[in-house]
Design a protein around this motif. Sequence first.
Motif, mmCIF file in Angstrom:
data_model
loop_
_atom_site.group_PDB
_atom_site.id
_atom_site.type_symbol
_atom_site.label_atom_id
_atom_site.label_comp_id
_atom_site.label_asym_id
_atom_site.label_seq_id
_atom_site.Cartn_x
_atom_site.Cartn_y
_atom_site.Cartn_z
ATOM 1 N N ARG B 128 0.867 -1.185 0.000
ATOM 2 C CA ARG B 128 0.000 0.000 0.000
ATOM 3 C C ARG B 128 0.900 1.230 0.000
ATOM 4 N N ASN B 129 1.893 1.242 -0.874
ATOM 5 C CA ASN B 129 2.969 2.221 -0.734
ATOM 6 C C ASN B 129 2.510 3.672 -0.812
ATOM 7 N N LEU B 130 1.478 3.950 -1.603
ATOM 8 C CA LEU B 130 1.086 5.357 -1.763
ATOM 9 C C LEU B 130 0.542 5.954 -0.473
ATOM 10 N N LEU B 131 0.065 5.117 0.427
ATOM 11 C CA LEU B 131 -0.410 5.645 1.710
ATOM 12 C C LEU B 131 0.731 6.253 2.527
ATOM 13 N N TYR B 132 1.959 5.913 2.159
ATOM 14 C CA TYR B 132 3.126 6.385 2.917
ATOM 15 C C TYR B 132 3.879 7.496 2.195
ATOM 16 N N ASN B 133 3.347 7.938 1.044
ATOM 17 C CA ASN B 133 3.965 9.087 0.359
ATOM 18 C C ASN B 133 3.656 10.361 1.133
ATOM 19 N N ASP B 134 4.608 11.294 1.125
ATOM 20 C CA ASP B 134 4.456 12.513 1.933
ATOM 21 C C ASP B 134 3.122 13.236 1.720
ATOM 22 N N PRO B 135 2.709 13.497 0.467
ATOM 23 C CA PRO B 135 1.458 14.246 0.305
ATOM 24 C C PRO B 135 0.252 13.501 0.888
ATOM 25 N N ARG B 138 0.244 13.799 4.617
ATOM 26 C CA ARG B 138 -0.197 15.127 5.066
ATOM 27 C C ARG B 138 -1.706 15.298 4.884
ATOM 28 N N ILE B 139 -2.230 14.790 3.795
ATOM 29 C CA ILE B 139 -3.684 14.851 3.595
ATOM 30 C C ILE B 139 -4.382 14.044 4.681
ATOM 31 N N ASP B 140 -3.796 12.902 4.972
ATOM 32 C CA ASP B 140 -4.409 12.043 5.987
ATOM 33 C C ASP B 140 -4.407 12.717 7.357
ATOM 34 N N HIS B 141 -3.330 13.441 7.610
ATOM 35 C CA HIS B 141 -3.261 14.166 8.879
ATOM 36 C C HIS B 141 -4.358 15.232 8.944
ATOM 37 N N LEU B 142 -4.543 15.957 7.851
ATOM 38 C CA LEU B 142 -5.614 16.965 7.806
ATOM 39 C C LEU B 142 -6.982 16.307 8.013
ATOM 40 N N ARG B 143 -7.138 15.156 7.412
ATOM 41 C CA ARG B 143 -8.425 14.441 7.517
ATOM 42 C C ARG B 143 -8.679 13.970 8.944
ATOM 43 N N THR B 144 -7.690 13.302 9.505
ATOM 44 C CA THR B 144 -7.913 12.707 10.827
ATOM 45 C C THR B 144 -7.922 13.752 11.951
ATOM 46 N N SER B 145 -7.269 14.897 11.683
ATOM 47 C CA SER B 145 -7.275 15.951 12.713
ATOM 48 C C SER B 145 -8.567 16.761 12.688
ATOM 49 N N THR B 262 -3.505 17.366 -4.338
ATOM 50 C CA THR B 262 -2.085 17.142 -4.635
ATOM 51 C C THR B 262 -1.959 16.372 -5.934
ATOM 52 N N ASP B 263 -0.708 16.227 -6.365
ATOM 53 C CA ASP B 263 -0.383 15.364 -7.499
ATOM 54 C C ASP B 263 0.819 14.536 -7.056
ATOM 55 N N LEU B 264 0.655 13.249 -7.008
ATOM 56 C CA LEU B 264 1.739 12.413 -6.475
ATOM 57 C C LEU B 264 2.956 12.386 -7.396
ATOM 58 N N TYR B 265 2.765 12.678 -8.669
ATOM 59 C CA TYR B 265 3.908 12.636 -9.586
ATOM 60 C C TYR B 265 4.692 13.953 -9.574
ATOM 61 N N GLN B 266 4.005 15.065 -9.335
ATOM 62 C CA GLN B 266 4.671 16.369 -9.179
ATOM 63 C C GLN B 266 4.154 16.971 -7.881
ATOM 64 N N PRO B 267 4.613 16.476 -6.736
ATOM 65 C CA PRO B 267 3.934 16.761 -5.468
ATOM 66 C C PRO B 267 3.862 18.234 -5.088
ATOM 67 N N TYR B 268 2.738 18.616 -4.592
ATOM 68 C CA TYR B 268 2.471 19.921 -3.987
ATOM 69 C C TYR B 268 1.255 19.698 -3.111
ATOM 70 N N LEU B 269 0.886 20.713 -2.344
ATOM 71 C CA LEU B 269 -0.326 20.593 -1.532
ATOM 72 C C LEU B 269 -1.059 21.924 -1.596
ATOM 73 N N ARG B 270 -2.316 21.873 -1.963
ATOM 74 C CA ARG B 270 -3.129 23.087 -1.951
ATOM 75 C C ARG B 270 -4.318 22.857 -1.029
ATOM 76 N N ILE B 271 -4.449 23.754 -0.062
ATOM 77 C CA ILE B 271 -5.537 23.642 0.909
ATOM 78 C C ILE B 271 -6.438 24.858 0.735
ATOM 79 N N GLN B 272 -7.673 24.618 0.417
ATOM 80 C CA GLN B 272 -8.629 25.715 0.214
ATOM 81 C C GLN B 272 -9.746 25.625 1.247
ATOM 82 N N GLY B 273 -10.320 26.790 1.544
ATOM 83 C CA GLY B 273 -11.479 26.788 2.438
ATOM 84 C C GLY B 273 -11.143 27.338 3.800
ATOM 85 N N GLY B 274 -11.842 26.869 4.817
ATOM 86 C CA GLY B 274 -11.681 27.433 6.146
ATOM 87 C C GLY B 274 -12.163 28.870 6.140
ATOM 88 N N ARG B 275 -11.359 29.758 6.725
ATOM 89 C CA ARG B 275 -11.757 31.169 6.744
ATOM 90 C C ARG B 275 -11.437 31.872 5.431
#
Lengths: 333, 361
Positions: B128-135, B138-145, B262-275
């Motif tokens: 299940r290697n993709l579950l351990y990729n950095d992006p 981080r998404i999982d952390h946002l989800r579970t938090s 995100t894009d796992l091949y060209q990783p970045y993280l964009r978070i939208q929403g909240g305030r």
Amino acid sequence: MKVLITGSTGFLGSRVVDLGLRAGWDVVALVRPSTDLAAVPWDSEKVDIIRGDLRQPGPWGDQIAAAGIDVVVHLAAATSGDIGDQVVNTLVSTENLLAALDHDRLRRFVHISTFSVYDYSSPRPGSLLDEESRIEPLPARRDPYTQTKRAQEAAVRQALGDRTELVILRPGAIYGPGASWDHGAAVTLGRFALIFSPQAELRLCHVDNCAAAVVEAVRSPEAAGEVVNLVDDDLPTHAEFFAMCRDRGMTSRIGVPVPWVAVDTVARLLALLDRTRLGGAIKLPELLAHRRQQARWKPMRYTNQRAKDLLGWRPERSISEGISTLADAGSNR
Amino acid sequence: MTERSARRLRVGVVGCGAISHEHLRHISRSPSAELVAVCDRSPIVGRFARDQYGARRSYVSTDDMFAAEQLDVVHVITPPHTHESVVVQALDAGCDVICEKPLAPDAATMATLLDHARSTHRVLVETRNLLYNDPVVRIDHLRTSGALGDVREVDLAISIDLAAGPFGDPNLSGPGVGLPGGAVHDMLPHLSYLFLHLAGATDVDGITGWLRNTGGNPRVGFDALDAVVEAGAVQGHLRIAPASCPDSFRIRVGGTDRSVETDLYQPYLRIQGGRDVGRRAAIEQIRSGGRLALAAFSNVGSKVFDNGTYQGIPRMLERAYDAIRSGGEPPVSAENILAAARLTDLIVGLASPSTDTPGEP
């Protein structure tokens, strides 16, 4: 004499087929199933075609076994790609070829290897690299091409044993129309071209000269059991090659020489940093990876004396003529 | 302390093809494992892997390897249609098994294999290697938090021309991938386990869509997918598209408070929403721009440190080794493996006689 040529539609292979036909060989060419024979650069009417892909055993194996092959010229190999690709295209292909051959009939196997199998780390700068030089003892620190070509040579030697005459040819950088080696530049940055190790010899071998040497390796009695390096006469330095290409209008970039001592020092520092601080984890490009960099730019001297002695070969195309073939083919940037 | 926890695990690898190098590179450096043997039906490939990664011996026959070596763990990295027999053999030899995805061509076969592992008291893990990729971490952390709120959307979109590689190579005979879903099937486990994990679901309620061969290359089987999946309140969109450039693996998780992509091949993280919505959307865009710029440096670093799309493999392997040595829970449970396999079966079932004809749009 029936000669099987693998890689027969490739850069070097197509010229070997052409010269082989002129030399009177009965050429048997292994070509991939999807190859359009109308587009091959040799006369397909004069060649026995066996359709097949060396990566996968198939009916082609039986056809080769039954074809009465006297000599094999084995050119097929990957020159790029990741390690998985190169293992399949170079090693698996060679294994399948060796399994298909009628070894009782086969008289000679001419194997096209490469200068990349040599060890460039141990020799002192400026020393002669010839057929007696050491093979790379730490291939894992080099690139997949070196790793697989080194293993390929070993596999061929092991499979043939003493049954068949083996000739191993190790060409330098094969150049010609469509393959300019970036005119001797290590990297280009906009209008500038960095010329690493500008005073080092560039171990060139023109594709026509290389093909002629392959033909001689097929027929020369003295070549049996020998390893032969192939480079042209009067090798230019990286800087000279770049200048000649520039003079012929093939590049308009401005050459910026980067002395070997600078190239070497940066790579040594990076290697030291990697070893002492980063646990050997970094994967640098050829430009900066010390052991790989040495193989490309360390100043060494090269000789083609053994090729001349054993094959009776003389590189007919001079460097100047070779560059003309590049220019005529439109290798401009 | 168990005998295994006090020493390095004796590891064997069966199958030394392309993906094996990602496993072998890690095993050869792992503090938890010792690469004892490699096995490949091609002698030259086996010898190459042995020499390259410092294994003690190479074999061409699994029978010979299991007879000669006392292995703790076997990595099964052969072509997917051969997994079943090798996994059974390894389990019967008393080895714990880490198998590349998909473990088996369908959920029923996987259930049989997992039952066999249970009966032999061995660990059987599908990668299940993709579950351990950095992006993804981080998404999982946002989800579970709870930063995303309640997850409502999980969109997974892969752009890749599966016919361009060996799966579709017209010079090779036979199917590119010997699985019911053809070449696409090789990617389906990623889509299935990522969707279920990010949706926080154990099963799906329904699926609609199609699975097609859009390019007409018969070796590929299927090269395109478009499916909508429902799992409770979460809707998912799973796509594989062969015709767009560049290759990408886009993940977007939408929640009631925020969404992240995100894009796992060209990783970045964009978070939208909240305030940062409405008039404050520009602030989000500035933040995202900053993250994108930082991602550029990070991606260069990943290149240098050889920390690319396969970065999850070593992390997952270490988790698996830890579990095997300590007798703890493996990084992926049998239930999770089966749940993803059931979803994969549903996706494969989207291929209908009217849509699986090569060349038909």
